[in-house]
Structures are given as C-alpha cells and as structure tokens.
Design a protein around this motif. Structure first.
Motif, PDB file in Angstrom:
ATOM      1  N   UNK A 227       0.831  -1.199   0.000  1.00  0.00           N
ATOM      2  CA  UNK A 227       0.000   0.000   0.000  1.00  0.00           C
ATOM      3  C   UNK A 227       0.870   1.257   0.000  1.00  0.00           C
ATOM      4  N   UNK A 228       1.883   1.294   0.859  1.00  0.00           N
ATOM      5  CA  UNK A 228       2.780   2.450   0.920  1.00  0.00           C
ATOM      6  C   UNK A 228       3.469   2.675  -0.418  1.00  0.00           C
ATOM      7  N   UNK A 229       3.867   1.605  -1.073  1.00  0.00           N
ATOM      8  CA  UNK A 229       4.532   1.748  -2.360  1.00  0.00           C
ATOM      9  C   UNK A 229       3.585   2.255  -3.437  1.00  0.00           C
ATOM     10  N   UNK A 230       2.340   1.786  -3.400  1.00  0.00           N
ATOM     11  CA  UNK A 230       1.344   2.255  -4.367  1.00  0.00           C
ATOM     12  C   UNK A 230       1.070   3.745  -4.169  1.00  0.00           C
ATOM     13  N   UNK A 231       1.020   4.169  -2.907  1.00  0.00           N
ATOM     14  CA  UNK A 231       0.716   5.564  -2.603  1.00  0.00           C
ATOM     15  C   UNK A 231       1.945   6.462  -2.658  1.00  0.00           C
ATOM     16  N   UNK A 232       3.130   5.864  -2.781  1.00  0.00           N
ATOM     17  CA  UNK A 232       4.346   6.668  -2.797  1.00  0.00           C
ATOM     18  C   UNK A 232       4.640   7.308  -1.452  1.00  0.00           C
ATOM     19  N   UNK A 246      -7.298   8.647  -3.452  1.00  0.00           N
ATOM     20  CA  UNK A 246      -6.202   9.449  -3.973  1.00  0.00           C
ATOM     21  C   UNK A 246      -6.241   9.452  -5.493  1.00  0.00           C
ATOM     22  N   UNK A 247      -5.524  10.378  -6.080  1.00  0.00           N
ATOM     23  CA  UNK A 247      -5.409  10.400  -7.537  1.00  0.00           C
ATOM     24  C   UNK A 247      -4.427   9.326  -7.987  1.00  0.00           C
ATOM     25  N   UNK A 291     -10.257  14.211  -3.392  1.00  0.00           N
ATOM     26  CA  UNK A 291      -8.796  14.104  -3.408  1.00  0.00           C
ATOM     27  C   UNK A 291      -8.141  15.386  -3.913  1.00  0.00           C
ATOM     28  N   UNK A 292      -8.897  16.225  -4.603  1.00  0.00           N
ATOM     29  CA  UNK A 292      -8.334  17.453  -5.158  1.00  0.00           C
ATOM     30  C   UNK A 292      -9.126  18.692  -4.748  1.00  0.00           C
TER      31      UNK A 292
END
Length: 416
Positions: A227-232, A246-247, A291-292
């Motif tokens: 999950x952390x990797x997907x979200x950066x 998130x976008x 998200x924006x």
C-alpha cells in the motif's frame, strides 16, 4: 607581416611554414562523460519505445527479450497480463531522462552498471469503454524504470523501484473484476467479494448523488507495505487507515482520475458492515473529487459519512458514541473540526469524524438533503463556507455552530 599574421590568427587562420594559410581547429574537445550520457539517453529511449510497443501489441518473445534477468522477465509477463486484464487503451511509455537522484551514474561509462530512467506512462481511463466520461483526461504517472547496460545493449530490470505513487498494476501482478459500475484490481486471487462491496458503494453514492455515473476504481494491495509503495508514501504512514482515496499519480490536479486504495491489514478486520461503510465513504470522496478539493475537512468527511452511514435505523448514540462521550465529559466543542483534527494518529480522530457527520446530518434534517448537496457543491466550486451558509441555507457559520452545539448537547444528554 607580423601584424597581418596576428590578425589572421585572430580570425581562426595561421600562417604555415611555407607562408600559406592553414586552418586552426578551435572546436572544443569531445567530453567523454557527455558522450556517455548522450549514448545512455539514446539507449534508454530506444528500450522504452520497444517496451511500449511490446506491451501494447508485440509477441511475448519480443517482450521478454527486453529483460535483463529472470525476475525482469517475470515482471514483464506480469505487466503484459495486467494490461490485457485491464484492457488498457492508448498505453504509451515515454522516456524522459535520468531519474532524479541518479545523476552520478550519468558520468560513468555506458556498459558498466544499472541506472534509473524516468518514464512517463499514460493510458485512457478505465471507464472509456462503457461510453461515459468521454471528455475526461487520460491517466498519467511518472515512474523510475531501472535498466542495465552491457556490451550486448540495454535491457529492462524493473519498474517497481522508487517511491513515486503508481497504480497497483504497475507494482504487482493483479486479478481484475469489472462491471458497469466498478473496477476492482486486487494483488491476490479473490476480487469477487470486493466487487460486491464496490457495487453497493456505488448504489449508496447514487442514492444521494444520482448524477454521478463514473465507474468506481478500487485497488487492493497485498499488504500494508505494498500500500505504501502504491501511494508513494513512507512505510507505516497508513498502518491504522482502512482505505485512502487518492489520484492515480498522487497529485492534486483537478482532472486527474481518482481511485480508492484499501489497506488489507486494517480493512480485513472490520467485518462486512464496517467494510461497507468505509468503502461507501471513500466512494463518496471519489464522486465529489475530494482528493483534489478545497472543501473544509469537516464538510468533506461529514458528507462522506452522511452518504455511507445508515440514514435510518441506528441511533446517533451508537454511531457517534465517541464525540457524545466527549461532549458529556467536557461540554460541546466551540467550533466545527478544523483541518488538524483529521491528521492521522490524532487521539480524537474518531470524534472529529462523528462531529462532522452530525453537522451534515443536521443540515439535511433542518433544510433538506438537496440543500446539503447544494451546500457542498457550492463550496466545492469556490464559494467560501460563509457564502454557502448565507446563499444556500440562509444563515451564518456562527448561527449554525450554535445550533450544532445544541444538537451535540441534546444527543449527549439522551445518550446518558
């Protein structure tokens, strides 16, 4: 003659020993490092072009021939499988240059090491094939792709390095379930149960926002680390969070497509009822562009809970137990929850969500659900909450806060 010779030398010509003129080479000497960097850029751009073509329409042999190792071949096969399963259209990979933080490698000779290239990946939204949202922009991410140079050429190593946000299909082999309303992408073999939750979430949202017709995209990583990797994001940042909206690329650009990413290590422990509330809440965020958006957090989170939580049935003392206990102990808060109240790890986070839900519920009960939707929409389109309170509800933030505090005190008294 000496003066003339000097003059001619100043123009790039010299007198030869026989008195004739000869040219002097004033061009700079070739820079080996610059030449190596240029050769590396050409090789990287060529590899990315061939990779894009092979993923789009090439034979599997053409694709795996671009891999530098057995793990790289497995990753390329997974990418090809994901592209086919998602039926991505207009998929394009474009070489941008050396990845940030890898500048030192640009000075080393071509053919000696691995290096990271920054690559732009673009594709059309997943819902184009159902005839909706035809005007929406395509999805775009920029990721590092590790490649290896050798005497035999440049080959692909991995697209799973780096900390940039990227969709799950670029991080892992996935299984896909889709219908008209939802697209579920799971890094595991059982997407069916998630699809049922996603379909119900879409129905919940459309019960309040019937004009929203987009397809909901849900991604389910295999673990909290993935999950952390997907979200950066840094590992552990979302350890206590069940889901995030998130976008695609993690930016706040208004037209960037959004999706819900679940944390399987938290979401899986909620039980069916809790899972549905969470996913319907996040689907509301997708539908409203949360998200924006610049909508205040209390309105964004309260509105999402208003859609997700049962609007009849369960009493407020059960749904809002944390904030009502807080009110019974300390009195009603002086103001609506601010942005800081929703920071991850905040001790009173649950109470802030509940207080916001009660505020949105109060608007709907006092003025109507349509008024609540209009209030949200007007604020989302740039009006201040003060303007929206005045123009839509005919009141002021201060007057509404007084009424909201009184509602909290009443409910806290009933809950005793």
């Amino acid at each position: 003659m000496l003066c003339a010779g000097l003059l001619l030398a100043g123009t790039g010509w010299l007198l030869g020993h026989d008195g004739g003129l000869s040219s002097a080479d004033t061009r700079p000497r070739p820079d080996p490092a610059a030449a190596a960097a240029l050769a590396r850029a050409d090789a990287g751009a060529d590899l990315v072009t061939r990779l894009s073509d092979a993923l789009d329409s090439g034979a599997e042999d053409d694709l795996v021939a671009l891999a530098a190792s057995a793990p790289a071949r497995r990753e390329l096969r997974a990418l090809r499988s994901n592209v086919d399963a998602l039926d991505l259209s207009d998929l394009q990979w474009r070489y941008l240059g050396l990845a940030t933080g890898n500048q030192a490698d640009a000075l080393s000779p071509v053919g000696t090491t691995q290096w990271d290239a920054e690559v732009e990946v673009t594709w059309d939204p997943a819902d184009r094939d159902v005839g909706r949202d035809q005007e929406s922009s395509g999805s775009r991410v920029v990721i590092p792709v590790r490649v290896a140079t050798s005497a035999s050429g440049t080959r692909f190593v991995s697209a799973r390095t780096g900390q940039q946000a990227a969709p799950l299909w670029l991080r892992s082999r996935v299984h896909v379930r889709r219908d008209r309303d939802a697209l579920v992408v799971v890094a595991g073999p059982h997407p069916g149960s998630y699809r049922a939750l996603a379909d119900r979430a879409v129905r919940d949202v459309r019960a309040v926002l019937p004009e929203w017709e987009d397809r909901l995209v849900v991604e389910v990583p295999a673990s909290g680390l993935q999950l952390a990797r997907v979200l950066g994001s840094a590992p552990g940042r979302y350890d206590g969070v069940a889901a995030v909206t998130t976008t695609v690329d993690g930016t706040r650009t208004r037209d960037t497509p959004a999706r819900v990413v679940l944390n399987p290590e938290v979401f899986g422990d909620l039980g069916p009822h809790g899972q549905q509330i969470v996913l319907s809440h996040e689907a509301t965020h997708v539908a409203t562009g949360a998200a924006t958006t610049t909508v205040p957090a209390w309105l964004s989170e309260g509105f999402a809970d208003y859609v997700a939580l049962p609007r009849t049935g369960l009493p407020a003392r059960l749904v809002a137990g944390q904030v009502l206990a807080q009110v019974a102990r300390d009195g009603a808060p002086r103001s609506l929850p601010g942005e800081d109240a929703f920071a991850s790890g905040t001790a009173s986070l649950g109470a802030s969500y509940e207080a916001s839900w009660l505020a949105c519920r109060l608007i709907a009960r006092t003025y109507s659900e349509a008024a609540l939707v209009t209030f949200y929409t007007r604020t989302d389109r740039g009006a201040s909450t003060r303007q929206a309170f005045r123009d839509v509800l005919g009141t002021t933030p201060a007057a509404f806060t007084v009424r909201w505090r009184a509602e909290l005190l009443r409910l806290a008294g009933d809950a005793r």
